[in-house]
Motif scaffolding. Structure first.
Motif, PDB file in Angstrom:
ATOM      1  N   GLU A 242      58.417  77.411  36.067  1.00  0.00           N
ATOM      2  CA  GLU A 242      58.027  78.813  36.182  1.00  0.00           C
ATOM      3  C   GLU A 242      56.704  79.086  35.461  1.00  0.00           C
ATOM      4  N   GLU A 243      56.540  78.554  34.260  1.00  0.00           N
ATOM      5  CA  GLU A 243      55.307  78.801  33.515  1.00  0.00           C
ATOM      6  C   GLU A 243      54.126  78.032  34.114  1.00  0.00           C
ATOM      7  N   SER A 244      54.396  76.885  34.717  1.00  0.00           N
ATOM      8  CA  SER A 244      53.337  76.141  35.406  1.00  0.00           C
ATOM      9  C   SER A 244      52.863  76.911  36.629  1.00  0.00           C
ATOM     10  N   GLN A 245      53.786  77.490  37.381  1.00  0.00           N
ATOM     11  CA  GLN A 245      53.424  78.302  38.540  1.00  0.00           C
ATOM     12  C   GLN A 245      52.581  79.506  38.117  1.00  0.00           C
ATOM     13  N   ALA A 246      52.959  80.126  37.004  1.00  0.00           N
ATOM     14  CA  ALA A 246      52.200  81.275  36.513  1.00  0.00           C
ATOM     15  C   ALA A 246      50.788  80.869  36.099  1.00  0.00           C
ATOM     16  N   ALA A 247      50.654  79.717  35.453  1.00  0.00           N
ATOM     17  CA  ALA A 247      49.331  79.246  35.032  1.00  0.00           C
ATOM     18  C   ALA A 247      48.445  78.956  36.233  1.00  0.00           C
TER      19      ALA A 247
END
Length: 239
Positions: A135-140
């Protein structure tokens, strides 16, 4: 003499890091703006690399820059040294690094990890940690930031073959972005267990990107083979 130069670098590193405490306070008072925090972290990392060059005699050379994808991508790299965790802040400005939560115990550096922000995961967190990483990789990526992960999970000796930990296959499948393998031989100069840092030129090799859409095991096999072939062919250049 090399040992003395290495000790001198360690002293300068501590002093250089301490000088950033007032800047940390200013950024905190300003609400910890992400862009400002990342700019400060790059300045800090650049100072560390300059100190390594002049005090230790350790520098680096890049090869294959034309292979770097134009847009944000997933970067995978073998992990031999503390060096690459610093250098990638310069090699890829605004990169989001997947890092273990244990690094939050390091003064000053931990604040930059939180506020940049980097992607911090609990390696004992199981599926919850993997979901958070995705999820945080997608946001980045949505913010235009490339994501860097060290698939081996921890630093390895220069003699150990490259073998990925679980999780990177799912990240590859869920992100749907090109993957840029980066091979390093930094462990020959600043590796785990070494009593001091050595002079020389670290090789940073950008390899052929891997397109999205492969089956998980096929991706892992291909990525491991690319990095392993470069690891075996890499020969340190003495200073």
């Amino acid at each position: 003499m090399q040992r003395i130069r290495s000790i001198l670098f360690d002293l300068v590193l501590a002093l250089w890091t301490g000088l950033f405490i007032p800047l940390l306070a200013i950024l905190w008072l300003c609400g910890s703006p992400e862009r400002g925090v990342r700019l400060a972290s790059r300045l800090w990392a650049r100072g560390v690399l300059v100190s390594l060059k002049w005090l230790v005699g350790l520098t680096y050379a890049e090869r294959g820059q034309h292979k770097i994808p134009e847009g944000p991508c997933l970067i995978i790299a073998n992990h031999q040294s503390t060096w690459e965790t610093l250098a990638f802040l310069i090699l890829f400005p605004d990169v989001a690094i997947v890092a273990k939560q244990e690094l939050l115990t390091i003064p000053v550096f931990s604040w930059f990890l939180r506020k940049s922000p980097m992607i911090l995961i609990d390696r004992e967190g199981g599926s919850k940690a993997v979901r958070k990483m995705v999820e945080e990789s997608q946001a980045a990526l949505a913010q235009g930031r490339s994501v860097l992960i060290f698939p081996e999970g921890t630093r390895k000796s220069v003699s150990e073959p490259i073998e990925f930990k679980r999780g990177v296959e799912l990240l590859y499948a869920r992100l749907g972005r090109p993957v840029l393998p980066v091979a390093l031989n930094s462990g020959h100069f600043w590796g785990p267990g070494q009593s001091y840092k050595r002079a020389g030129t670290i090789s940073v090799s950008y390899l052929d990107p891997i397109a999205p859409g492969l089956a998980g095991p096929e991706f892992t096999r291909k990525a491991e083979q690319l990095l392993e072939a470069e690891r075996q062919s890499s020969r340190p250049q003495a200073a």
